[in-house]
Scaffold this motif. Sequence first.
Motif, short mmCIF file in Angstrom:
data_model
loop_
_atom_site.label_atom_id
_atom_site.label_comp_id
_atom_site.label_asym_id
_atom_site.label_seq_id
_atom_site.Cartn_x
_atom_site.Cartn_y
_atom_site.Cartn_z
N UNK A 41 -36.20 -17.23 -36.03
CA UNK A 41 -34.98 -16.93 -36.71
C UNK A 41 -35.32 -15.66 -37.60
N UNK A 42 -36.75 -15.50 -37.69
CA UNK A 42 -37.34 -14.56 -38.46
C UNK A 42 -36.90 -14.51 -40.17
N UNK A 43 -35.83 -14.94 -40.49
CA UNK A 43 -35.59 -15.05 -41.97
C UNK A 43 -34.91 -16.43 -41.84
N UNK A 44 -35.81 -17.26 -42.69
CA UNK A 44 -35.36 -18.69 -42.99
C UNK A 44 -35.54 -18.97 -44.58
N UNK A 45 -34.50 -19.66 -45.01
CA UNK A 45 -34.29 -19.90 -46.66
C UNK A 45 -35.63 -19.97 -47.12
N UNK A 46 -35.87 -19.86 -48.55
CA UNK A 46 -36.88 -20.25 -49.38
C UNK A 46 -37.10 -21.63 -49.37
N UNK A 47 -38.15 -21.96 -49.33
CA UNK A 47 -38.50 -23.54 -49.14
C UNK A 47 -39.11 -24.13 -50.40
N UNK A 48 -38.71 -25.28 -50.64
CA UNK A 48 -39.26 -26.05 -51.56
C UNK A 48 -39.86 -27.50 -51.03
N UNK A 49 -40.93 -27.72 -50.84
CA UNK A 49 -41.61 -28.97 -50.07
C UNK A 49 -42.39 -29.83 -51.10
N UNK A 50 -41.92 -31.06 -51.16
CA UNK A 50 -42.70 -31.86 -52.07
C UNK A 50 -43.13 -33.09 -51.06
N UNK A 51 -44.40 -33.14 -50.92
CA UNK A 51 -44.81 -33.96 -49.79
C UNK A 51 -45.81 -35.09 -50.77
N UNK A 52 -45.33 -36.25 -50.67
CA UNK A 52 -45.98 -37.38 -51.61
C UNK A 52 -46.04 -38.67 -50.61
N UNK A 53 -46.74 -38.49 -49.25
CA UNK A 53 -47.01 -39.69 -48.44
C UNK A 53 -48.60 -39.54 -48.31
N UNK A 54 -49.25 -40.93 -48.81
CA UNK A 54 -50.53 -40.77 -48.85
C UNK A 54 -51.23 -41.61 -47.68
#
Length: 157
Positions: A41-54
Amino acid sequence: TLSELNDSIRSQIHEIYPSSLNDLPFERNIHILIDELRKKYFNIPALNINYEIYDKMDAESAYVFYRSLQEFLNNTCKYAEADSLSISMQTINSTWQLCYSDDGIPLDHDTESKIKHLGLSSLQQQVQALHGTFTINTDQKQFIITLPRRHHENTTI
């Protein structure tokens, strides 16, 4: 022609179930998926990733979360006209939860009752097969998948 068909089938199989799900930490698979979408897609939206699986997720849960993210991200890139999106994955008591939202075009309030979209309908069935829940919050344009936590290994991601 057969060689092209073979390449196409391999590519589609990898898209549906990448071998990296078994070999790499799940968080790394998210970034690989996003990199693949950037190429497409060349231009994807700005990402906010919160990953808290340990804990290491079992194969079935990892697959459902991966396919869900793949579906949500593709839909956002194709239809939402979003500027940003948020992915949150966390362990909550005896469950794993994936929460996905974007700031694009709002969902219809009938989205839950009209889940005729093949991808979303398939995800809903897969989540239910694992005794999880699939919730759509149309007001916040948010998808929440909760799966019971399974302990197959004590390794961390």
